[in-house]
Every structure is written in structure tokens, then in C-alpha cells.
Design a protein around this motif. Structure first.
Motif, PDB file in Angstrom:
ATOM      1  N   THR A   3       0.838  -1.202   0.000  1.00 48.72           N
ATOM      2  CA  THR A   3       0.000   0.000   0.000  1.00 48.72           C
ATOM      3  C   THR A   3       0.867   1.244   0.000  1.00 48.72           C
ATOM      4  OG1 THR A   3      -1.671  -1.190   1.237  1.00 48.72           O
ATOM      5  CG2 THR A   3      -1.856   1.207   1.241  1.00 48.72           C
ATOM      6  N   CYS A   4       0.544   2.171  -0.907  1.00 47.16           N
ATOM      7  CA  CYS A   4       1.278   3.438  -0.964  1.00 47.16           C
ATOM      8  C   CYS A   4       0.599   4.445  -0.041  1.00 47.16           C
ATOM      9  CB  CYS A   4       1.294   3.976  -2.388  1.00 47.16           C
ATOM     10  SG  CYS A   4       2.106   5.590  -2.491  1.00 47.16           S
ATOM     11  N   ASN A   5       1.378   5.116   0.767  1.00 42.20           N
ATOM     12  CA  ASN A   5       0.817   6.083   1.706  1.00 42.20           C
ATOM     13  C   ASN A   5       1.205   7.511   1.379  1.00 42.20           C
ATOM     14  OD1 ASN A   5      -0.625   4.312   3.409  1.00 42.20           O
ATOM     15  ND2 ASN A   5       1.334   3.563   4.179  1.00 42.20           N
ATOM     16  N   VAL A   6       1.478   7.784   0.102  1.00 45.46           N
ATOM     17  CA  VAL A   6       1.854   9.156  -0.263  1.00 45.46           C
ATOM     18  C   VAL A   6       0.629  10.061  -0.363  1.00 45.46           C
ATOM     19  CG1 VAL A   6       2.848  10.606  -2.085  1.00 45.46           C
ATOM     20  CG2 VAL A   6       4.033   8.544  -1.354  1.00 45.46           C
ATOM     21  N   CYS A   7      -0.420   9.593  -1.056  1.00 41.25           N
ATOM     22  CA  CYS A   7      -1.579  10.494  -1.212  1.00 41.25           C
ATOM     23  C   CYS A   7      -2.879   9.786  -0.830  1.00 41.25           C
ATOM     24  CB  CYS A   7      -1.635  11.086  -2.624  1.00 41.25           C
ATOM     25  SG  CYS A   7      -2.438  10.063  -3.877  1.00 41.25           S
ATOM     26  N   PHE A   8      -3.980  10.553  -0.944  1.00 41.83           N
ATOM     27  CA  PHE A   8      -5.291  10.086  -0.478  1.00 41.83           C
ATOM     28  C   PHE A   8      -5.764   8.816  -1.168  1.00 41.83           C
ATOM     29  CE2 PHE A   8      -6.067  12.385  -4.298  1.00 41.83           C
ATOM     30  CZ  PHE A   8      -7.210  11.847  -4.859  1.00 41.83           C
ATOM     31  N   ARG A   9      -5.174   8.472  -2.291  1.00 38.28           N
ATOM     32  CA  ARG A   9      -5.637   7.286  -3.024  1.00 38.28           C
ATOM     33  C   ARG A   9      -5.239   5.973  -2.338  1.00 38.28           C
ATOM     34  NH1 ARG A   9      -7.801   8.583  -7.838  1.00 38.28           N
ATOM     35  NH2 ARG A   9      -7.302  10.659  -8.614  1.00 38.28           N
ATOM     36  N   HIS A  10      -4.156   6.006  -1.586  1.00 36.03           N
ATOM     37  CA  HIS A  10      -3.661   4.813  -0.878  1.00 36.03           C
ATOM     38  C   HIS A  10      -3.741   3.567  -1.758  1.00 36.03           C
ATOM     39  CE1 HIS A  10      -3.089   7.022   2.800  1.00 36.03           C
ATOM     40  NE2 HIS A  10      -4.270   7.564   2.641  1.00 36.03           N
ATOM     41  N   CYS A  11      -3.117   3.655  -2.917  1.00 39.56           N
ATOM     42  CA  CYS A  11      -3.168   2.546  -3.880  1.00 39.56           C
ATOM     43  C   CYS A  11      -2.587   1.251  -3.291  1.00 39.56           C
ATOM     44  CB  CYS A  11      -2.333   2.879  -5.115  1.00 39.56           C
ATOM     45  SG  CYS A  11      -2.892   4.297  -6.041  1.00 39.56           S
ATOM     46  N   ASN A  12      -3.268   0.152  -3.574  1.00 37.93           N
ATOM     47  CA  ASN A  12      -2.679  -1.167  -3.317  1.00 37.93           C
ATOM     48  C   ASN A  12      -2.003  -1.591  -4.612  1.00 37.93           C
ATOM     49  OD1 ASN A  12      -3.511  -1.604  -0.629  1.00 37.93           O
ATOM     50  ND2 ASN A  12      -5.594  -1.889  -1.396  1.00 37.93           N
ATOM     51  N   PHE A  20      -1.732   4.381  -9.343  1.00 36.84           N
ATOM     52  CA  PHE A  20      -2.609   5.207 -10.179  1.00 36.84           C
ATOM     53  C   PHE A  20      -1.853   6.340 -10.858  1.00 36.84           C
ATOM     54  CE2 PHE A  20      -5.333   8.928 -10.637  1.00 36.84           C
ATOM     55  CZ  PHE A  20      -6.439   8.416 -11.290  1.00 36.84           C
ATOM     56  N   CYS A  21      -0.884   6.925 -10.171  1.00 39.15           N
ATOM     57  CA  CYS A  21      -0.162   8.096 -10.698  1.00 39.15           C
ATOM     58  C   CYS A  21       0.852   7.722 -11.772  1.00 39.15           C
ATOM     59  CB  CYS A  21       0.546   8.826  -9.558  1.00 39.15           C
ATOM     60  SG  CYS A  21       1.727   7.799  -8.670  1.00 39.15           S
ATOM     61  N   GLY A  22       1.190   6.458 -11.864  1.00 39.30           N
ATOM     62  CA  GLY A  22       2.175   6.024 -12.858  1.00 39.30           C
ATOM     63  C   GLY A  22       3.614   6.299 -12.453  1.00 39.30           C
ATOM     64  N   GLY A  23       3.809   6.822 -11.245  1.00 40.68           N
ATOM     65  CA  GLY A  23       5.169   7.159 -10.814  1.00 40.68           C
ATOM     66  C   GLY A  23       5.705   6.285  -9.690  1.00 40.68           C
ATOM     67  N   ARG A  24       4.855   5.395  -9.148  1.00 42.91           N
ATOM     68  CA  ARG A  24       5.306   4.566  -8.022  1.00 42.91           C
ATOM     69  C   ARG A  24       5.008   3.093  -8.298  1.00 42.91           C
ATOM     70  NH1 ARG A  24       6.971   7.641  -4.165  1.00 42.91           N
ATOM     71  NH2 ARG A  24       6.886   6.102  -2.494  1.00 42.91           N
ATOM     72  N   THR A  25       5.850   2.239  -7.738  1.00 41.92           N
ATOM     73  CA  THR A  25       5.685   0.809  -7.972  1.00 41.92           C
ATOM     74  C   THR A  25       5.925   0.035  -6.670  1.00 41.92           C
ATOM     75  OG1 THR A  25       6.364  -1.015  -9.443  1.00 41.92           O
ATOM     76  CG2 THR A  25       8.129   0.387  -8.618  1.00 41.92           C
TER      77      THR A  25
HETATM   78  S1  SF4 Z   1      -1.642   7.758  -6.758  1.00 39.88           S
HETATM   79 FE1  SF4 Z   1       0.573   7.392  -6.660  1.00 39.88          FE
HETATM   80  S2  SF4 Z   1       1.194   8.618  -4.861  1.00 39.88           S
HETATM   81 FE2  SF4 Z   1      -1.022   8.380  -4.694  1.00 39.88          FE
HETATM   82  S3  SF4 Z   1      -1.301   6.547  -3.422  1.00 39.88           S
HETATM   83 FE3  SF4 Z   1      -1.336   5.871  -5.602  1.00 39.88          FE
HETATM   84  S4  SF4 Z   1       0.776   5.259  -6.032  1.00 39.88           S
HETATM   85 FE4  SF4 Z   1       0.839   6.513  -4.166  1.00 39.88          FE
END
Ligand code: SF4
Length: 282
Positions: A3-12, A20-25
Motif C-alpha cells: 500500500t502506498c501512503n503518499v496520497c489520499f488514493r492509498h493505492c494497493n 494510479f499516478c504512474g510514478g510509483r511501484t
Molecule cells: S496515486 Fe501514486 S502517490 Fe497516490 S497513493 Fe497511488 S501510487 Fe501513491
């Protein structure tokens, strides 16, 4: 899966996939910046272009961008590196430049009037590790660090960056939750505390792009500017607000550019609450 904790999306994010942003893996069960040091844009820009009007006016700054974005503004002027198909292509093709190399370049352009590095063009917070590592070295070399951001990240990310950042221009794209969530794919409730915290750490200026029929009412500008007037930069000065003009771009071609008279009128309204209001793209 991580789980990414950078932004509100908290992508799994599944192993090896992009968020979602295409910049994190996700790699070995941990989330990391896939766009770390992957440069798509580089230029020596006037600081006023960031825009920053009250931070070393008249200087130049080495401006650098990567790829990816966590919002989905349909009118994005930088869609080629933010969230279009083209932006996804950069995930394969962008060159890698390390933090030391970038700082070296900034130092070499000092004699041409460069004061430091601006992390801009795409959303820098989605690759905050590169900003942090580069800005730390740049600061030790006496350079200034600037971040141009949509302000959509957890406060823990801001806390990690703020020891190294001297100035930010943060988008305050409107003042309703509905506009942020329905039109921009964002979350105003994450931006507000981010701005409140950022002004305590460095010089901040804000930018509002006025989109016809979306955020161009007097009431909204009155509410927005009154809220901004309650904030103060670390030197006690009021927060400058840039009100800028929309042009039909990318996925938003169904309306004309914002009438310059509306921009001037809204700037006048903002000026009732704020000391420093600037118009942009007029
Ligand atoms: S959109 Fe990017 S920065 Fe935001 S939670 Fe998803 S992976 Fe992390």
C-alpha cells in the motif's frame, strides 16, 4: 501487494505494477518511486514562471520534471508527462539523472544566475524520495530548493521534505470539494491541511486556475481568499495568490479561454482580503 501512503488514493500496488499516478511501484513488498531520477524536462526558467513573485525576484532556477500525476485535471497543460498515454511511455524511455549529477548541473549554471533547483512540470510529491535526496545535497551546496505542487499528499511526506525546501507554489485549484473530486480527481480535504502545514515551513505562494463554469464565481473567490488571508508565511508576510486564466487543452475543449475581464474582476475581489494578488496567462 503493498500500500502506498503518499496520497489520499492509498493505492494497493501489485509487485512490479504501477500505482494510479504512474510514478510509483511495488518491489519486494515495498512501495518505491518508479520515477526516481527519471527526467523528462529540464530548463533554466525565470523564477516568476513557477510562479513565484516574492522569492528572489529576477533570478533563474534550474527546473526539472519527471513523469506521472496523482490527479486527473482534464485541462492539464503538461499532459504529455502527467497522465496521458504519452506520459506512460516515459516510464520506459525517460533518462536517469542522479541527485549528485543534477546538483552539479545546478552549480554549473550558477554563473548564469541560477539560484537552485525547482521540482516542477509533473507532480513532484509522487516521487518525493528524489526531491528529498537531491534537495538535501543542493542545500548543503548553498542552493535554494523550490517545489511546484498540487499539495495532495500526506503530511508525513511534507515533514520529510520540509527541512530542505525553501519555497513552494501550491495549487489551490478551487474551493469546493465537489470541483476537486468530480472534475480534478483530487481531494480538497488533503490540500487544505497540506497548505496550512507548508506555510509554517517555507515561503508559499498559491495558484488558482479559473475555469469557466467551474470555479469562477465571486462567492467562491471571496471564500477562498478569506481563507488564504488567515495564513501567514514564516516571515509573517501574507500569502501571495496567483489567479490564472484557463485555455482549452487536452480533454477540456468544450469551452473558451477564461475572459480576461473575469480574471481581473476575481483578482479585485481577492484583493479585498489579500495584500498580494497576481494575474497569470492574461
Ligand atoms: S496515486 Fe501514486 S502517490 Fe497516490 S497513493 Fe497511488 S501510487 Fe501513491
Amino acid at each position: 501487494m503493498a500500500t502506498c501512503n503518499v496520497c489520499f488514493r492509498h493505492c494497493n500496488i501489485s509487485e512490479g505494477q504501477l500505482g494510479f499516478c504512474g510514478g510509483r511501484t511495488a518491489r519486494d513488498g515495498r512501495v518505491e518511486a518508479y520515477n526516481y531520477g527519471r527526467i523528462t524536462s529540464l530548463g533554466l526558467d525565470p523564477i516568476e514562471k513557477k510562479p513565484l513573485k516574492r522569492f528572489f525576484p529576477g533570478s533563474l532556477i534550474l527546473s526539472v520534471g519527471s513523469f506521472g500525476c496523482n490527479l486527473r485535471c482534464p485541462f492539464c497543460q503538461n499532459h504529455e508527462i502527467s497522465w496521458s498515454e504519452h506520459a506512460r511511455m516515459f516510464a520506459r524511455t525517460a533518462e536517469t539523472v542522479g541527485p549528485e549529477e543534477l546538483v552539479d548541473l545546478a552549480l554549473r549554471t550558477r554563473s548564469r544566475g541560477n539560484i537552485g533547483i525547482a521540482f516542477t512540470y509533473n507532480e513532484p510529491l509522487i516521487g518525493y524520495e528524489f526531491v528529498r535526496d537531491t534537495a538535501r545535497i543542493a542545500k548543503n551546496e548553498g542552493l535554494k530548493n523550490v517545489m511546484v505542487t498540487n499539495g495532495t499528499a500526506e503530511l508525513a511526506i511534507l515533514a520529510e521534505l520540509s527541512p530542505f525546501i525553501d519555497a513552494m507554489n501550491i495549487d489551490l485549484k478551487g474551493f469546493t470539494d465537489c470541483y476537486y473530486s468530480k472534475v480534478l480527481g483530487g481531494d480538497r480535504q488533503q490540500v487544505i491541511p497540506f497548505i496550512e502545514a507548508a506555510v509554517k515551513t517555507c515561503h508559499v505562494e498559491l495558484t488558482t486556475l479559473i475555469v469557466p463554469g467551474e470555479n469562477d464565481s465571486e462567492e467562491e473567490m471571496r471564500e477562498l481568499s478569506r481563507w488564504v488571508s488567515r495564513l501567514r508565511n514564516p516571515d509573517g508576510g501574507s500569502i501571495p495568490l496567483h489567479i490564472s486564466r484557463f485555455f482549452p487543452r487536452f480533454h477540456m475543449q468544450d469551452r473558451k479561454a477564461t475572459d480576461v475581464r473575469i480574471i481581473r474582476h476575481l483578482a479585485k475581489i481577492a484583493g479585498e482580503a489579500l495584500e498580494h494578488v497576481y494575474t497569470g496567462n492574461c
